[in-house]
Design a protein around this motif. Structure first.
Motif, PDB file in Angstrom:
ATOM      1  N   ARG A 128     -15.708  -3.662  -0.271  1.00  0.00           N
ATOM      2  CA  ARG A 128     -14.137  -3.911   0.193  1.00  0.00           C
ATOM      3  C   ARG A 128     -13.066  -3.274  -0.672  1.00  0.00           C
ATOM      4  NH1 ARG A 128     -11.872  -8.305   4.354  1.00  0.00           N
ATOM      5  NH2 ARG A 128     -13.077  -6.885   5.420  1.00  0.00           N
ATOM      6  N   HIS A 129     -11.806  -2.516  -0.206  1.00  0.00           N
ATOM      7  CA  HIS A 129     -10.851  -1.918  -0.974  1.00  0.00           C
ATOM      8  C   HIS A 129      -9.733  -2.217  -0.267  1.00  0.00           C
ATOM      9  CE1 HIS A 129      -9.589   1.194  -3.900  1.00  0.00           C
ATOM     10  NE2 HIS A 129      -8.963   1.558  -3.171  1.00  0.00           N
ATOM     11  N   PRO A 130      -9.029  -3.083  -1.062  1.00  0.00           N
ATOM     12  CA  PRO A 130      -7.572  -3.078  -0.573  1.00  0.00           C
ATOM     13  C   PRO A 130      -6.825  -1.922  -1.003  1.00  0.00           C
ATOM     14  CG  PRO A 130      -7.635  -4.478  -2.493  1.00  0.00           C
ATOM     15  CD  PRO A 130      -8.993  -3.715  -2.179  1.00  0.00           C
ATOM     16  N   VAL A 131      -5.540  -1.645   0.051  1.00  0.00           N
ATOM     17  CA  VAL A 131      -4.587  -0.739  -0.169  1.00  0.00           C
ATOM     18  C   VAL A 131      -3.309  -1.433   0.187  1.00  0.00           C
ATOM     19  CG1 VAL A 131      -3.637   1.711   0.347  1.00  0.00           C
ATOM     20  CG2 VAL A 131      -6.203   1.304   0.120  1.00  0.00           C
ATOM     21  N   ARG A 132      -2.365  -1.608  -0.451  1.00  0.00           N
ATOM     22  CA  ARG A 132      -1.100  -1.916  -0.126  1.00  0.00           C
ATOM     23  C   ARG A 132      -0.060  -0.672   0.208  1.00  0.00           C
ATOM     24  NH1 ARG A 132       4.354  -2.220  -1.482  1.00  0.00           N
ATOM     25  NH2 ARG A 132       5.265  -4.046  -0.544  1.00  0.00           N
ATOM     26  N   ILE A 133       0.252  -0.522   1.502  1.00  0.00           N
ATOM     27  CA  ILE A 133       0.927   0.584   2.103  1.00  0.00           C
ATOM     28  C   ILE A 133       2.304   0.687   1.334  1.00  0.00           C
ATOM     29  CG2 ILE A 133       1.805   1.861   3.911  1.00  0.00           C
ATOM     30  CD1 ILE A 133      -1.393   1.196   3.872  1.00  0.00           C
ATOM     31  N   ARG A 134       2.688   1.899   0.748  1.00  0.00           N
ATOM     32  CA  ARG A 134       4.020   2.024   0.278  1.00  0.00           C
ATOM     33  C   ARG A 134       4.692   2.560   1.126  1.00  0.00           C
ATOM     34  NH1 ARG A 134       1.718   4.646  -5.335  1.00  0.00           N
ATOM     35  NH2 ARG A 134       0.727   6.083  -3.761  1.00  0.00           N
ATOM     36  N   TYR A 135       6.204   2.596   0.716  1.00  0.00           N
ATOM     37  CA  TYR A 135       7.025   3.128   1.634  1.00  0.00           C
ATOM     38  C   TYR A 135       6.970   4.824   1.900  1.00  0.00           C
ATOM     39  CZ  TYR A 135      11.645   4.562   3.060  1.00  0.00           C
ATOM     40  OH  TYR A 135      12.746   5.211   3.845  1.00  0.00           O
ATOM     41  N   ASN A 185      -2.637  10.468   4.697  1.00  0.00           N
ATOM     42  CA  ASN A 185      -2.791   9.570   3.709  1.00  0.00           C
ATOM     43  C   ASN A 185      -3.948   8.678   3.887  1.00  0.00           C
ATOM     44  OD1 ASN A 185      -0.642  10.230   2.202  1.00  0.00           O
ATOM     45  ND2 ASN A 185       0.722   9.205   3.381  1.00  0.00           N
ATOM     46  N   TYR A 186      -4.654   8.661   5.143  1.00  0.00           N
ATOM     47  CA  TYR A 186      -5.735   7.726   5.193  1.00  0.00           C
ATOM     48  C   TYR A 186      -6.720   8.367   4.642  1.00  0.00           C
ATOM     49  CZ  TYR A 186      -3.421   4.877   8.861  1.00  0.00           C
ATOM     50  OH  TYR A 186      -2.423   4.096   9.377  1.00  0.00           O
ATOM     51  N   LEU A 187      -7.092   9.728   4.426  1.00  0.00           N
ATOM     52  CA  LEU A 187      -8.146  10.548   3.826  1.00  0.00           C
ATOM     53  C   LEU A 187      -7.960  10.207   2.228  1.00  0.00           C
ATOM     54  CD1 LEU A 187      -8.401  13.665   5.746  1.00  0.00           C
ATOM     55  CD2 LEU A 187     -10.071  11.848   5.741  1.00  0.00           C
ATOM     56  N   ALA A 188      -6.774  10.057   1.621  1.00  0.00           N
ATOM     57  CA  ALA A 188      -6.700   9.860   0.388  1.00  0.00           C
ATOM     58  C   ALA A 188      -7.323   8.206   0.150  1.00  0.00           C
ATOM     59  CB  ALA A 188      -5.152  10.118  -0.102  1.00  0.00           C
ATOM     60  N   TYR A 189      -6.807   7.383   0.970  1.00  0.00           N
ATOM     61  CA  TYR A 189      -7.218   5.990   0.748  1.00  0.00           C
ATOM     62  C   TYR A 189      -8.621   5.997   0.893  1.00  0.00           C
ATOM     63  CZ  TYR A 189      -2.407   4.638   2.551  1.00  0.00           C
ATOM     64  OH  TYR A 189      -0.964   4.785   2.587  1.00  0.00           O
ATOM     65  N   ILE A 190      -9.281   6.407   1.821  1.00  0.00           N
ATOM     66  CA  ILE A 190     -10.763   6.606   1.814  1.00  0.00           C
ATOM     67  C   ILE A 190     -11.435   7.199   0.674  1.00  0.00           C
ATOM     68  CG2 ILE A 190     -12.622   7.689   3.302  1.00  0.00           C
ATOM     69  CD1 ILE A 190     -10.696   7.216   5.869  1.00  0.00           C
ATOM     70  N   ASP A 191     -10.870   8.314   0.096  1.00  0.00           N
ATOM     71  CA  ASP A 191     -11.463   8.734  -1.085  1.00  0.00           C
ATOM     72  C   ASP A 191     -11.357   8.079  -2.099  1.00  0.00           C
ATOM     73  OD1 ASP A 191     -12.543  11.490  -2.332  1.00  0.00           O
ATOM     74  OD2 ASP A 191     -10.591  11.244  -3.413  1.00  0.00           O
ATOM     75  N   GLY A 243       4.085  -1.978   3.511  1.00  0.00           N
ATOM     76  CA  GLY A 243       4.163  -3.194   2.828  1.00  0.00           C
ATOM     77  C   GLY A 243       3.015  -4.063   3.390  1.00  0.00           C
ATOM     78  N   GLU A 244       2.111  -3.607   4.486  1.00  0.00           N
ATOM     79  CA  GLU A 244       0.936  -4.286   4.972  1.00  0.00           C
ATOM     80  C   GLU A 244      -0.261  -3.944   3.713  1.00  0.00           C
ATOM     81  OE1 GLU A 244       1.326  -4.507   9.698  1.00  0.00           O
ATOM     82  OE2 GLU A 244       0.453  -2.541   9.022  1.00  0.00           O
ATOM     83  N   VAL A 245      -1.069  -4.785   3.759  1.00  0.00           N
ATOM     84  CA  VAL A 245      -2.468  -4.550   3.151  1.00  0.00           C
ATOM     85  C   VAL A 245      -3.547  -3.982   4.000  1.00  0.00           C
ATOM     86  CG1 VAL A 245      -4.035  -5.474   1.620  1.00  0.00           C
ATOM     87  CG2 VAL A 245      -1.604  -6.002   1.250  1.00  0.00           C
ATOM     88  N   LEU A 246      -4.143  -2.861   3.917  1.00  0.00           N
ATOM     89  CA  LEU A 246      -5.106  -2.136   4.612  1.00  0.00           C
ATOM     90  C   LEU A 246      -6.373  -2.466   3.679  1.00  0.00           C
ATOM     91  CD1 LEU A 246      -5.941  -0.334   7.002  1.00  0.00           C
ATOM     92  CD2 LEU A 246      -5.766   1.622   5.260  1.00  0.00           C
ATOM     93  N   GLU A 247      -7.243  -3.097   4.419  1.00  0.00           N
ATOM     94  CA  GLU A 247      -8.456  -3.498   3.695  1.00  0.00           C
ATOM     95  C   GLU A 247      -9.597  -2.428   4.691  1.00  0.00           C
ATOM     96  OE1 GLU A 247      -7.549  -7.064   1.807  1.00  0.00           O
ATOM     97  OE2 GLU A 247      -9.210  -5.803   1.773  1.00  0.00           O
ATOM     98  N   LEU A 248     -10.141  -1.482   3.306  1.00  0.00           N
ATOM     99  CA  LEU A 248     -11.013  -0.634   3.924  1.00  0.00           C
ATOM    100  C   LEU A 248     -12.671  -1.097   3.343  1.00  0.00           C
ATOM    101  CD1 LEU A 248      -9.301   2.491   2.462  1.00  0.00           C
ATOM    102  CD2 LEU A 248      -9.632   1.731   4.941  1.00  0.00           C
ATOM    103  N   ASP A 249     -13.455  -1.596   4.486  1.00  0.00           N
ATOM    104  CA  ASP A 249     -14.851  -1.567   4.316  1.00  0.00           C
ATOM    105  C   ASP A 249     -15.534  -0.276   4.165  1.00  0.00           C
ATOM    106  OD1 ASP A 249     -14.036  -4.256   4.049  1.00  0.00           O
ATOM    107  OD2 ASP A 249     -14.599  -4.820   6.180  1.00  0.00           O
ATOM    108  N   VAL A 250     -16.367  -0.174   3.141  1.00  0.00           N
ATOM    109  CA  VAL A 250     -16.964   1.296   3.188  1.00  0.00           C
ATOM    110  C   VAL A 250     -18.723   0.665   2.812  1.00  0.00           C
ATOM    111  CG1 VAL A 250     -17.208   3.321   1.474  1.00  0.00           C
ATOM    112  CG2 VAL A 250     -14.941   2.086   1.741  1.00  0.00           C
TER     113      VAL A 250
END
Length: 131
Positions: free
Chosen positions: A4-11, A24-30, A67-74
């Motif tokens: 599990r990898h958390p990502v806080r979404i920036r403005y 940007n989702y691909l950058a988060y996944i990478d 401002g949300e935190v996106l949790e990525l489960d890999v």
């Protein structure tokens, strides 16, 4: 095995619709995949293993916002000889944001030359065929 990898979404990662810009989702996944592999394997390039994306499929269920935190489960869902599939699911709280499937190819570091996935990589990352 799931990481599990958390990502806080920036403005600055949001578009004029006030949601995360799709690329940007691909950058988060990478970042999530690389972070997991380095935690599990250490500096894997030094062992003769690297990997490259061959194919990506993403399906969005909703949007992540500033401002949300996106949790990525890999997790690895398939092991081939020289390729493997990674599934990523993204959640904000209980809300499903995305599902992605990536096909990676095991390569020689610094070259786009396919090679078999080393057994120690399979063992460290788990998966249905790692046993």
């Amino acid at each position: 095995m799931t990481y599990r990898h958390p990502v806080r979404i920036r403005y600055g990662e949001c578009d004029m619709q006030k949601v995360v810009f799709n690329a940007n989702y691909l950058a988060y996944i990478d970042d999530a995949t690389d972070t997991w592999f380095r935690q599990a394997l250490g500096p894997f390039e030094e062992t003769g293993f690297d990997f490259m994306v061959k194919k990506v499929a993403i399906e969005w269920q909703s949007a992540a916002r500033f401002g949300e935190v996106l949790e990525l489960d890999v997790s690895v869902t398939r092991w081939g000889t020289a390729s493997f599939d990674v599934e990523v699911t993204g959640l904000v709280g209980d809300r499903s944001v995305l599902t992605a499937t990536l096909v990676y190819v095991s390569t020689v570091p610094g070259r786009a030359t396919a090679r078999p996935v080393p057994p120690e990589v399979k063992a460290a990352l788990g998966g249905p065929s790692a046993a």
